[in-house]
Scaffold this motif. Structure first.
Motif, short mmCIF file in Angstrom:
data_model
loop_
_atom_site.label_atom_id
_atom_site.label_comp_id
_atom_site.label_asym_id
_atom_site.label_seq_id
_atom_site.Cartn_x
_atom_site.Cartn_y
_atom_site.Cartn_z
N ASP A 142 37.76 37.51 40.01
CA ASP A 142 36.71 38.32 39.38
C ASP A 142 35.39 37.99 40.07
O ASP A 142 35.03 36.82 40.20
N HIS A 176 33.24 32.87 31.94
CA HIS A 176 34.53 32.60 31.29
C HIS A 176 35.50 31.91 32.23
O HIS A 176 35.35 32.00 33.45
N CYS A 236 34.56 31.66 35.91
CA CYS A 236 33.65 32.66 36.48
C CYS A 236 32.24 32.34 36.02
O CYS A 236 31.97 32.26 34.82
N GLU A 273 28.59 33.81 36.08
CA GLU A 273 28.06 35.16 36.31
C GLU A 273 26.72 35.39 35.64
O GLU A 273 26.64 36.04 34.60
N GLU A 277 28.35 37.33 40.41
CA GLU A 277 29.48 36.57 39.85
C GLU A 277 30.43 36.11 40.94
O GLU A 277 30.71 36.86 41.88
CO CO Z 1 33.70 37.70 34.76
#
Ligand code: CO
Ligand code: MF3
Ligand code: CO
Length: 247
Positions: A105, A168, A199, A201, A232
């Motif tokens: 991500d 997260h 992650c 971000e 991110e």
């Molecule tokens: Co994310």
């Protein structure tokens, strides 16, 4: 529950994250004024699927597209539409790809054409917030040191740090524990462990940190209508530092 990943799982995460990075590079080379945000989504769908991966956002909680495309005052979760990208816009593109059961991500905020100084500075500082957050980060670091670093840097420029949305953990699921806020008190929170993948971000607003959730169920905009930027990466925590898997 917070899972640490085995070396085998990390190898699979690397692959998904590489695809995410390459997709964002591809978007960066091709995005331009005159396109719609839906055109950007099409690019993302085609690139990710051509890598044998799945764009995890598509169908996630009913989200109707492969990318979140968020223009100017849209903070995150912009639904691709007929909105035309114009010269001077900043456009955040946030994508998640899954391959062999694991997700990567990442998001970038692209500057389109001739962008004014206020937005340029916002995009630059938002990226810097990420790099401040990973400075010295390693196994044993208290989780909220991340948010402390982001918040300190953003607020030193007079910007608002979005509170209502957070980073997260990531792995088999796009969103895993723990939550990774972009604000917080230094020295607090759980201690990070080697093998965790998270992650980080930062979502940073030029004005107030306050946001509005729209009734389409997704779009989040700044309350004052001023621009917002997002940056991110998926990061692996190691004994002596971090590895940025989407860079
Ligand atoms: Co994310
Ligand atoms: N990629 C986003 C994140 O950073 C989540 C996407 S929401 C979705 O957490 F609905 F588009 F999937
Ligand atoms: Co994302």
């Amino acid at each position: 529950m917070i899972k640490t990943k085995s070396p085998e799982e990390i190898a699979l995460m690397r692959e998904s994250c590489r695809i995410v990075k390459e997709t964002l590079d591809f978007v960066g080379r091709n995005i331009r004024a005159g396109m719609t945000t839906k055109d950007v989504d099409d690019m993302v769908y085609r690139y990710i699927t051509s890598c044998g991966a799945y764009p995890s956002s598509l169908g996630y909680g009913g989200f109707p597209a492969s990318a979140c495309v968020s223009v100017n005052e849209v903070v995150v979760h912009g639904i691709p539409s007929d909105r035309i990208i114009r010269d001077g816009d900043i456009v955040s593109v946030d994508i998640t790809a899954e391959k062999n059961g694991y997700n990567g991500d990442a998001a970038r905020t692209f500057m389109i054409g001739d962008v004014d100084e206020e937005k340029r500075q916002l995009v630059k500082v938002t990226e810097e917030c990420f790099f401040k957050a990973i400075e010295g980060l390693k196994a044993g670091t208290p989780l909220y040191d991340i948010g402390y670093a982001v918040q300190t840097h953003a607020e030193s420029h007079g910007y608002g740090v979005v509170r209502a949305l957070v980073g997260h953990g990531i792995g088999r699921d796009m969103h895993e524990d723990p939550s990774v806020p972009n604000f917080g008190r230094k020295g607090t929170g759980m201690r990070l462990k080697a093998g965790m993948t998270i992650c980080i971000e930062p979502m940073i607003n030029a004005g107030t940190y306050k946001v509005v959730f729209h009734d389409d169920g997704w779009t989040v905009t700044t309350m004052d209508g001023k621009p917002s930027a997002h940056y991110e990466n998926t990061v692996l925590i190691t004994e002596d530092g971090v590895e940025i898997l989407t860079l």
